[in-house]
Design a protein around this motif. Structure first.
Motif, PDB file in Angstrom:
ATOM      1  N   ILE A 129       0.868  -1.175   0.000  1.00 42.22           N
ATOM      2  CA  ILE A 129       0.000   0.000   0.000  1.00 42.22           C
ATOM      3  C   ILE A 129       0.909   1.231   0.000  1.00 42.22           C
ATOM      4  O   ILE A 129       1.836   1.331   0.810  1.00 42.22           O
ATOM      5  N   THR A 130       0.655   2.138  -0.938  1.00 41.15           N
ATOM      6  CA  THR A 130       1.498   3.335  -1.028  1.00 41.15           C
ATOM      7  C   THR A 130       1.170   4.265   0.139  1.00 41.15           C
ATOM      8  O   THR A 130      -0.003   4.507   0.413  1.00 41.15           O
ATOM      9  N   PRO A 131       2.206   4.782   0.820  1.00 43.17           N
ATOM     10  CA  PRO A 131       1.945   5.730   1.908  1.00 43.17           C
ATOM     11  C   PRO A 131       1.201   6.949   1.381  1.00 43.17           C
ATOM     12  O   PRO A 131       1.379   7.359   0.238  1.00 43.17           O
ATOM     13  N   LEU A 132       0.323   7.516   2.229  1.00 45.26           N
ATOM     14  CA  LEU A 132      -0.437   8.690   1.816  1.00 45.26           C
ATOM     15  C   LEU A 132       0.387   9.945   2.051  1.00 45.26           C
ATOM     16  O   LEU A 132       1.289   9.966   2.885  1.00 45.26           O
ATOM     17  N   ASP A 133       0.045  10.978   1.323  1.00 44.77           N
ATOM     18  CA  ASP A 133       0.733  12.247   1.498  1.00 44.77           C
ATOM     19  C   ASP A 133      -0.037  13.062   2.547  1.00 44.77           C
ATOM     20  O   ASP A 133      -0.838  13.922   2.211  1.00 44.77           O
ATOM     21  N   VAL A 134       0.196  12.733   3.841  1.00 44.30           N
ATOM     22  CA  VAL A 134      -0.555  13.397   4.900  1.00 44.30           C
ATOM     23  C   VAL A 134       0.292  14.503   5.520  1.00 44.30           C
ATOM     24  O   VAL A 134       1.455  14.278   5.865  1.00 44.30           O
ATOM     25  N   PHE A 135      -0.290  15.679   5.643  1.00 43.89           N
ATOM     26  CA  PHE A 135       0.403  16.791   6.292  1.00 43.89           C
ATOM     27  C   PHE A 135       0.266  16.634   7.803  1.00 43.89           C
ATOM     28  O   PHE A 135      -0.797  16.274   8.300  1.00 43.89           O
ATOM     29  N   LEU A 136       1.364  16.870   8.547  1.00 40.68           N
ATOM     30  CA  LEU A 136       1.275  16.769  10.006  1.00 40.68           C
ATOM     31  C   LEU A 136       1.143  18.170  10.608  1.00 40.68           C
ATOM     32  O   LEU A 136       2.112  18.922  10.651  1.00 40.68           O
ATOM     33  N   PRO A 137      -0.042  18.531  11.087  1.00 39.69           N
ATOM     34  CA  PRO A 137      -0.193  19.853  11.702  1.00 39.69           C
ATOM     35  C   PRO A 137       0.578  19.902  13.022  1.00 39.69           C
ATOM     36  O   PRO A 137       0.393  19.030  13.872  1.00 39.69           O
ATOM     37  N   LEU A 138       1.431  20.913  13.177  1.00 31.67           N
ATOM     38  CA  LEU A 138       2.281  20.988  14.370  1.00 31.67           C
ATOM     39  C   LEU A 138       1.434  21.039  15.633  1.00 31.67           C
ATOM     40  O   LEU A 138       0.386  21.681  15.661  1.00 31.67           O
ATOM     41  N   GLY A 139       1.905  20.341  16.651  1.00 30.96           N
ATOM     42  CA  GLY A 139       1.257  20.426  17.959  1.00 30.96           C
ATOM     43  C   GLY A 139      -0.068  19.708  18.063  1.00 30.96           C
ATOM     44  O   GLY A 139      -0.749  19.806  19.087  1.00 30.96           O
ATOM     45  N   ILE A 140      -0.443  18.936  17.022  1.00 34.07           N
ATOM     46  CA  ILE A 140      -1.796  18.361  17.017  1.00 34.07           C
ATOM     47  C   ILE A 140      -2.039  17.427  18.214  1.00 34.07           C
ATOM     48  O   ILE A 140      -3.143  17.406  18.772  1.00 34.07           O
ATOM     49  N   SER A 141      -0.984  16.708  18.653  1.00 37.61           N
ATOM     50  CA  SER A 141      -1.171  15.801  19.797  1.00 37.61           C
ATOM     51  C   SER A 141      -1.492  16.586  21.064  1.00 37.61           C
ATOM     52  O   SER A 141      -2.282  16.145  21.900  1.00 37.61           O
TER      53      SER A 141
END
Lengths: 499, 82
Positions: free
Chosen positions: A132-144
């Motif tokens: 499965i090809t990895p998705l191009d997901v943006f990681l919003p800073l501080g989301i955790s």
């Protein structure tokens, strides 16, 4: 020409640049925050105006960090405000439970999507040897941090510890509040929201404390953490086999200090910046390397995260497993710490970090009776040398776990340990101290200041608070000057030692 | 009011000789009452009174007074056959 240049710079300030968020240590932030303070001073007596001003600045701040993804803050505000409201007014148990579960799933779902999708795809590919090809997901800073903060609001309402807040404006401030967005603290609604109701009191003591926190934060983050990180720690953790065991060992101590000064320095600045606006935040650290046991360490390290996990993960699990006695406690603890590890990021080294601390605590549960008996019989519990031994032992357990936390992969951990055991070369120590005088000095000073009695730190703080405005300005200028020297200092050259 | 029966259960679990429990007493005021011993006390209470708490009821307990009234409510429910 000069005029043109200035406009370009100001334009730049409002543009999103992925590699350049408004970190508290950047000059851009300093400038923007100064403008905010001036405006805040004009409007702070009007509650509506001061709240909307901070919300507006927070939108700008998060836009600088994440671009269009700043809209996520609106989504999270919307989800949690209405979840909280409906859970609060829901009369029957089933309705309350359904709403609550839905709210938790939505929040956790968003977190998993942004942060863990590709990690899980990777695991799936490994296990089923699929592609499965990895998705191009943006990681919003501080989301955790943001999601845990939002979740605590819904959970506290569900547990009936707080009532839903009426004003969506006040709740927006709670979620958007820029000092806590990128690195916490994970504030509880019950600590923050009442302050929004009150009048803002900014007196000499508040300003002095804020200045002290901002200065100590800057020194910790830029002078110690960033400097020893770039000039020493990163290099060793990158290619440990190029260094002797003694250098690997020093790098482990240095990284432990680095992660503390980095994180607590940034938190100090968040606390200080927030005080300038009139809001007290929860402190995240209480001299963690003074801990005498691992349990004690977690009461002093990243306190807002550990207490969150204690209240909302550990306790419910512990209650669930209560029929199997001590084993239930152990199981609940271990699962909680795996989640704490994973919370830090999608990677096996983080899971291993959690598992190691989990294992420490589980073994302390199982040996508790034995240890209590031993200390009672030998009457050693209050002996100073035993206390020193406990402290020393705890510190090294902590250092070991941080090696795993920092390493890119578990094979790097193995390389480092191997160098320490089989390629130690203690004689290199003297050469190291001579070659890296400044770095070695910073590590030693960092630890000594950390271990100083709290009384001394308190009196330095009071000194800053009681100083005249003129003296305070001079101190701030000196600190900023020192910080600039370190920030723009040339990299230390690589040194190769003879052995 | 904290009953002697409840008081004795807690004292035994925490290995204490005596403690002046009030309705407003919270766990952090009592030596040895931490997040690990907390659940032992709950289990001991359930066994002693032959009652069973729900998870959320345990999570909501904030002080000795609330623990006592939860026990009383459970006992009343048992005696009225609910």
């Amino acid at each position: 020409m000069l005029h043109y240049f200035d406009i370009e710079k100001i334009k730049l300030l409002f543009q999103y640049d992925k590699s350049d968020p408004l970190l508290f240590t950047s000059s851009m932030f300093l400038f923007a925050f100064f403008v905010l303070l001036v405006l805040y001073r004009l409007v702070y007596k009007n509650k509506t105006a001061r709240i909307y001003l901070i919300i507006l600045f927070s939108v700008f701040f998060y836009y600088k960090a994440c671009g269009i993804y700043f809209l996520l803050l609106f989504l999270l505000t919307f989800i949690n405000y209405f979840s909280g409201k409906w859970i609060g007014i829901s009369k029957n148990r089933i309705g309350k439970n359904t709403l609550f579960i839905l709210a938790v799933l939505l929040n956790i779902g968003i977190l998993i999507y942004f942060k863990y999708t590709n990690f899980f795809i990777g695991i799936l590919n490994d296990v089923r040897s699929s592609h499965i090809t990895p998705l191009d997901v943006f990681l919003p800073l501080g989301i955790s941090f943001i999601i845990f903060k939002a979740l605590s609001y819904v959970i506290e309402i569900y547990l009936e510890n707080i009532k839903p807040v009426d004003s969506i404006r006040d709740f927006t401030l709670f979620i958007f509040y820029f000092p806590t967005l990128l690195l916490g603290p994970i504030e509880r609604a019950s600590d923050f929201l009442p302050q929004v109701e009150e009048d803002i009191k900014i007196n000499k003591e508040v300003i002095g404390t804020a200045l002290f926190l901002i200065m100590s934060g800057l020194l910790k983050k830029v002078v110690i953490a960033d400097y020893i990180g770039i000039n020493f720690v990163d290099r060793v953790f990158e290619t440990p086999l190029r260094f002797t065991g003694v250098e690997n060992l020093i790098a482990a101590y240095a990284y432990t200090l680095q992660i503390y000064t980095d994180f607590s320095g940034y938190t100090d600045m968040a606390l200080g910046i927030s005080l300038m606006l009139g809001y007290r935040l929860t402190d995240n650290f209480n001299s963690p390397f003074k801990a005498a046991s691992i349990a004690d360490f977690w009461r002093r390290w990243h306190i807002t995260l550990s207490s969150w996990c204690l209240d909302y993960i550990f306790k419910p699990l512990q209650i669930k497993f209560r029929s199997i006695g001590i084993l239930g406690n152990a199981l609940a603890l271990f699962i909680t710490f795996i989640i704490i590890g994973l919370w830090h990021g999608p990677g096996w080294t983080y899971i291993a970090f959690g598992a190691i601390h989990g294992a420490y605590l589980v073994s302390s549960i199982f040996t508790k009776k034995l240890r209590t008996k031993f200390y009672k019989k030998t009457k050693l519990a209050s002996s100073n040398s035993v206390k020193l031994l406990q402290w020393f032992f705890t510190l090294h357990l902590v250092v070991f776990a941080f090696i795993v936390f920092r390493a890119q992969s578990l094979s790097i951990v193995a390389d480092m340990l191997n160098q320490m055991v089989n390629f130690f070369h203690g004689e290199v120590f003297i050469q190291f101290v001579n070659g890296y005088k400044l770095i070695f000095g910073l590590i030693i000073i960092g630890y000594i200041v950390h271990l100083l009695p709290e009384k001394i730190k308190e009196s330095v703080k009071n000194f800053v608070i009681n100083a005249s405005l003129y003296a305070q300005v001079v101190m701030l200028v000196v600190v900023i000057w020192v910080v600039i020297q370190f920030r723009f200092a040339d990299l230390q050259p690589f040194l190769y030692f003879k052995f | 009011m904290i009953s002697d029966r409840l008081k004795n259960i807690v004292l035994k679990e925490l290995d204490l000789d005596d403690f002046d429990f009030k309705d407003s007493t919270t766990a952090d005021m009592v030596p040895g009452w931490d997040s690990l011993t907390h659940i032992q006390i709950i289990v001991a209470v359930e066994k002693n009174y032959k009652i069973k708490f729900k998870g959320i009821e345990i999570l909501k307990i904030k002080n000795m007074g609330e623990l006592q009234s939860l026990i009383d409510a459970k006992l009343a429910a048992v005696s009225t056959g609910l």
